[in-house]
Design a protein around this motif. Sequence first.
Motif, short mmCIF file in Angstrom:
data_model
loop_
_atom_site.label_atom_id
_atom_site.label_comp_id
_atom_site.label_asym_id
_atom_site.label_seq_id
_atom_site.Cartn_x
_atom_site.Cartn_y
_atom_site.Cartn_z
N ASP A 113 15.68 -40.90 6.07
CA ASP A 113 16.66 -41.18 5.01
C ASP A 113 15.99 -41.57 3.70
OD1 ASP A 113 19.00 -40.89 6.73
OD2 ASP A 113 18.31 -42.75 7.67
N GLN A 114 14.88 -42.29 3.78
CA GLN A 114 14.20 -42.76 2.57
C GLN A 114 12.69 -42.76 2.82
OE1 GLN A 114 15.60 -46.57 1.00
NE2 GLN A 114 17.51 -46.37 2.15
N GLU A 115 11.93 -42.58 1.75
CA GLU A 115 10.48 -42.79 1.80
C GLU A 115 10.13 -43.93 0.85
OE1 GLU A 115 7.79 -39.51 1.55
OE2 GLU A 115 9.22 -38.10 2.43
N LEU A 116 9.29 -44.84 1.31
CA LEU A 116 8.91 -45.99 0.50
C LEU A 116 7.39 -46.10 0.42
CD1 LEU A 116 11.25 -48.98 1.48
CD2 LEU A 116 11.22 -47.67 -0.65
N SER A 117 6.92 -46.50 -0.75
CA SER A 117 5.49 -46.75 -0.99
C SER A 117 5.29 -48.20 -1.38
CB SER A 117 4.97 -45.85 -2.10
OG SER A 117 3.68 -46.24 -2.52
#
Length: 259
Positions: A128-132
Amino acid sequence: MHFHVLTLFPGLFEAALSYGVLGRAREQGRLGFDFTDIRDFSRDRHRTVDDRPFGGGPGMVMQPQVVSDAVDHARAGMPEDAPVIYLSPQGASLDHRKVAELAELPGLTLLCGRYEGIDERALEGRVDQELSVGDYVLSGGEFAALVVIDAVARLQPEVLGEPASAEEDSFVEGLLDCPHYTRPQRFEGREVPEVLLSGDHARIRQWRRQQALGRTWERRPDLLRERGLTSRERDLLTEYIRENGGDALLLRELAVRED
């Protein structure tokens, strides 16, 4: 809040989540954790999870079927509105605003990649989401997942011993935190600022606000440009800059908000 972590190294999390604030909240049942070993979803006797990339190049890529099956397993046991988040240097930057948004959710499924990454088809179909957590590369997503867990958990009710601690942290109001002091009053020739010993709580609050403004101005002026200042904050910051030998004229570039 419940966290479900998908990883090739579930044992890596146990020690980190057994101490301090997180360990206490876990024992009290305020935080829940599940850890799924992605390797358990391999379909061969060697428990293979990766393969060489199409097109050539260095490294290995995590196979889409293994990852997809692991995510499906995790999602089945999580609330419907708990997103699957892939920790990736290509993701959106994690900041306080994003942490506060995630803290409102009933849970998070955190997918930790390894090697050169995960087959794009699994990401497109399951994430659903990619986070860094920053503009750098880690050996895997596990330490990034721990950063997300710690930051989000601190905002959960009754996780911190003193709820006001989270409200006064850096970034909550778009500012860095003010400096803090404790005993002894004199250390290596340096004294605690007199105002903190005055007992005048109004003066102390004003001093802390001024220090937070000044520290943000010195170290992260980008935060002030994004946030702006009230007229009172502008006055406090102008005084701080002049006392510290800076050029208060540079404040002209900052927007003034309503008090």
